[in-house]
Write an enzyme that holds these catalytic residues in place. Structure first.
Site, short mmCIF file in Angstrom:
data_model
loop_
_atom_site.label_atom_id
_atom_site.label_comp_id
_atom_site.label_asym_id
_atom_site.label_seq_id
_atom_site.Cartn_x
_atom_site.Cartn_y
_atom_site.Cartn_z
N GLU A 1 35.63 42.35 26.38
CA GLU A 1 36.35 43.43 27.05
C GLU A 1 37.45 43.98 26.13
OE1 GLU A 1 39.15 44.08 31.05
OE2 GLU A 1 38.77 42.07 30.27
N LYS B 1 33.98 49.95 34.81
CA LYS B 1 34.49 48.95 35.74
C LYS B 1 34.85 49.59 37.08
CE LYS B 1 37.77 45.11 36.12
NZ LYS B 1 38.94 44.43 35.53
N CYS C 1 35.35 41.37 33.39
CA CYS C 1 36.46 40.48 33.72
C CYS C 1 36.42 40.03 35.18
CB CYS C 1 37.78 41.17 33.38
SG CYS C 1 39.19 40.02 33.35
#
Length: 520
Positions: free
Chosen positions: A266, A333, A385
């Site tokens: 990430e 995301k 994440c």
């Protein structure tokens, strides 16, 4: 010396509440003492016996302080890195812990309201029902924080075989059922419920041996995961971006032509995609020449009529179709971390945070349902994440033809704490639930390959700069959980809740009737 027992007894209960809550943290990684989950939950149920609503709520709150105060105190590290203010991170941690403790408080209050008397209906049936509801609320309110859900503690325990059937929440449900049976044995001196609890653990263990997936060895590929181990301080400095890219390129170039896929974590490129467009196009050509693909985290800048929207994204380089800005083969995301990636009441709160020397990013949200990444003829369900702990979101984006799961992360925010290990434990559960291997690429650990049964195959040590060269074999097949989701569990929850309430009320009415006859 005279001791006031009426004063001491509540103090002992408060101490037991705190200690049994703290014991729950030992059930999770890196400690992995799965029986501690039953001990902790049993402690909560026992403490609340023969309590009124106010007392039960207070003990439930203290139990929550014990659990979350020890289990998520690693968050203060990230707050400190953002603000550098010692008093502030302590205050914010106290607020967070107190907020999370409200859910066991609510559970305890509802338990006393609906099942005021000690009975098998309260302990064995009412508790898992109410816990499921309050845990759902914790995973939903303010975008949710389902960390330290006890089902995850069983990833290596005897109940792990439940995950591919009904999901991690079902494991939590059974843990509450088992804990309630043990407490009932303790209070009523009746050993039959304890024997039933042990039988549940023993009889469900063979489910761990079932395999809901089938390997495809003819499609095995070579993958290189690059762990850059870049400090958070460096990530925030513009003049460090080129040295960071040089590190990743240094470890990537030898893999070109040898690995089908190279994966960076990430925000491996902690800058917007527009700025590095030329570099990315050159790298894309080099990768295509070596028949190697690169998956990397990056900040996407998407033009709008009012400027740009920024996304925490994953892009793919090296595919047969040349890379270009806004190419479709990417992931944005969806679930943004409050106050880390997005803020509520943006203008007001950002002004307040600036007075505390806090700088907060504000990303835009990707769609909830997104296409899979197509990389080297592999179909990949991706997350970034925090999203890997959201079982419903991962399952909703999962497809029957998914080859494997991917999560990229940067746990550098949490330093040398238990946080990254808990995060890794939850990522492993996604593999077990869906029957797919998982690739986990992180900045400073834990970078790993997890098999489709949730067991780690290979991993890099934390806080090292290195590459993990592995061979990953895709799997196929659909687990019952992947097919049905959580509907079977919630059907059972509401059905058992209704039955437990009905028979509990019948017991109360019968006891009242008998008491009236005796009085006459």
């Amino acid at each position: 010396m005279f001791i006031n027992l009426r004063f001491l007894f509540p103090r002992l209960r408060e101490l037991l509440a705190l200690s049994s809550g703290a014991c729950g943290t030992l059930a999770f990684s890196p400690y992995d003492l799965w029986p501690a989950a039953i001990v902790s939950l049993s402690g909560l149920l026992a403490i609340n016996l023969k309590c009124n609503v106010r007392q039960a709520g207070w003990y439930g709150f203290l139990w929550g302080v014990g659990l979350f105060g020890t289990g998520v105190n690693w968050i203060h590290i990230s707050i400190t890195q953002l603000s550098g203010s010692f008093p502030l991170h302590i205050i914010l941690m106290i607020i967070l812990t107190a907020y999370l403790a409200l859910y066991p408080l609510l559970f305890s209050i509802l338990l006393v309201i609906f099942w005021p008397h000690t009975s098998i209906w309260r302990l064995a049936f009412g508790t898992p029902v109410l816990w499921s509801i309050t845990e759902y609320l914790r995973a939903w309110i303010f975008t949710g924080f389902p960390w330290l859900e006890f089902g995850y503690s069983q990833i290596d325990g005897p109940l792990r075989g439940i995950a591919p059937l009904f999901g991690v929440q079902a494991i939590t449900f059974i843990l509450l059922l088992v804990s309630g049976l043990f407490v009932y044995t303790f209070t009523k001196q009746n050993f039959l419920p304890a024997l039933i609890a042990v039988a549940i653990l023993v009889l469900l263990y063979p489910l761990c041996l079932l395999r809901w997936y089938k390997s495809q060895p003819n499609r095995t590929i070579n993958v290189t995961l690059v762990q850059g181990n870049i400090s958070q301080v460096a990530k925030g400095q513009v003049n460090q971006i080129k040295p960071m890219l040089d590190i990743y390129l240094k470890y990537t170039l030898p893999a070109i032509g040898n690995a089908q896929i190279v994966i960076w974590p990430e925000s491996a490129i902690p800058d917007n995609e527009l700025t590095h467009h030329t570099l990315l196009m050159e790298l894309d050509k080099q990768l295509r020449a070596g028949n190697t693909r690169l998956i990397t985290g990056i900040i996407e800048a998407s033009p709008t009529t009012n400027g740009y929207n920024y996304y925490n994204s994953i892009i793919v380089l090296g595919e047969s179709t040349p890379y270009f800005l806004s190419s479709k083969n990417r992931y944005k995301k969806h679930h943004l971390v409050p106050f880390g990636e997005t803020v509520f009441l943006k203008r007001i709160i950002q002004s307040l945070l600036r007075t505390c020397n806090l700088q907060m990013l504000s990303f835009s949200k990707g769609r909830y349902l997104q296409d899979q990444l197509l990389v080297s003829d592999m179909k990949i369900t991706a997350t970034i994440c925090y999203e890997i702990i959201l079982g419903t979101q991962v399952r909703d984006n999962f497809r029957s033809d998914t080859d494997f799961l991917l999560t990229v992360s940067n746990d550098g925010w949490f330093g040398d704490s238990i946080g990254p290990w808990q995060h890794f434990q939850m990522a492993r559960m996604r593999s077990l639930e869906l029957g797919r291997p998982l690739l986990r690429s992180t900045n400073n650990g834990i970078t790993a390959l997890v098999n489709a049964d949730g067991k780690p195959v290979a991993q890099l040590p934390q806080f090292t700069r290195n590459v993990l060269n592995i061979r990953i074999t895709p799997t196929k097949g659909i687990t019952p959980y992947a097919y049905l989701g959580s509907w079977p569990l919630w059907t059972v929850v509401f059905l058992i809740g209704y039955i437990a309430l009905f028979f509990s009320r019948q017991d109360i009415l019968n006891k009242s009737y008998i008491k009236k006859i005796d009085n006459k």
